[in-house]
Write a protein that holds these residues in place. Structure first.
Motif, mmCIF file in Angstrom:
data_model
loop_
_atom_site.group_PDB
_atom_site.id
_atom_site.type_symbol
_atom_site.label_atom_id
_atom_site.label_comp_id
_atom_site.label_asym_id
_atom_site.label_seq_id
_atom_site.Cartn_x
_atom_site.Cartn_y
_atom_site.Cartn_z
ATOM 1 N N GLU A 9 33.010 24.345 -29.781
ATOM 2 C CA GLU A 9 34.110 25.073 -29.019
ATOM 3 C C GLU A 9 33.890 24.755 -27.390
ATOM 4 O O GLU A 9 32.666 24.998 -27.011
ATOM 5 N N ASN A 17 43.204 28.141 -23.281
ATOM 6 C CA ASN A 17 42.624 28.248 -24.833
ATOM 7 C C ASN A 17 41.554 27.548 -25.149
ATOM 8 O O ASN A 17 41.276 26.440 -24.315
ATOM 9 N N LYS A 18 40.813 27.819 -26.382
ATOM 10 C CA LYS A 18 39.623 27.255 -26.893
ATOM 11 C C LYS A 18 40.095 25.807 -27.513
ATOM 12 O O LYS A 18 41.196 25.794 -28.041
ATOM 13 N N GLN A 19 39.351 25.067 -27.169
ATOM 14 C CA GLN A 19 39.527 23.542 -27.821
ATOM 15 C C GLN A 19 38.451 23.535 -28.869
ATOM 16 O O GLN A 19 37.141 23.846 -28.579
#
Length: 84
Positions: A9, A17-19
């Motif tokens: 993550e 936003n989290k990738q």
């Protein structure tokens, strides 16, 4: 070999936003996963989660990586924020 099942993550600050990158292989011991991940700016977090069974532990090595003008890597932490 040891199967590899992990989730990586990338978090960049609170308002982004989290990738997520999912990595799976049948034999992580003979075919390990390597990546160079560009993390511009500050307040970056790389989180690695082992989704596999406890019998197959995960070893992670995260360190700074910077390309110098002559295209050789350096561990000088003051130049930039690239992680591998």
């Amino acid at each position: 070999g040891c199967p590899l099942d992990e989730r990586i993550e990338f978090l960049q600050g609170q308002s982004h936003n989290k990738q997520v990158l999912e990595v799976q292989t049948e034999d992580g011991e003979n075919f390990p996963f390597y990546a160079i991940i560009d993390t511009p700016g500050d307040k970056n977090v790389i989180r690695v989660v082992n989704q596999g069974q406890l019998e197959f532990p995960l070893s992670v090595d995260v360190r700074p990586y910077v390309e110098t003008p002559d295209n050789k890597s350096s561990d000088d932490k003051d130049i930039g924020m690239r992680w591998s």
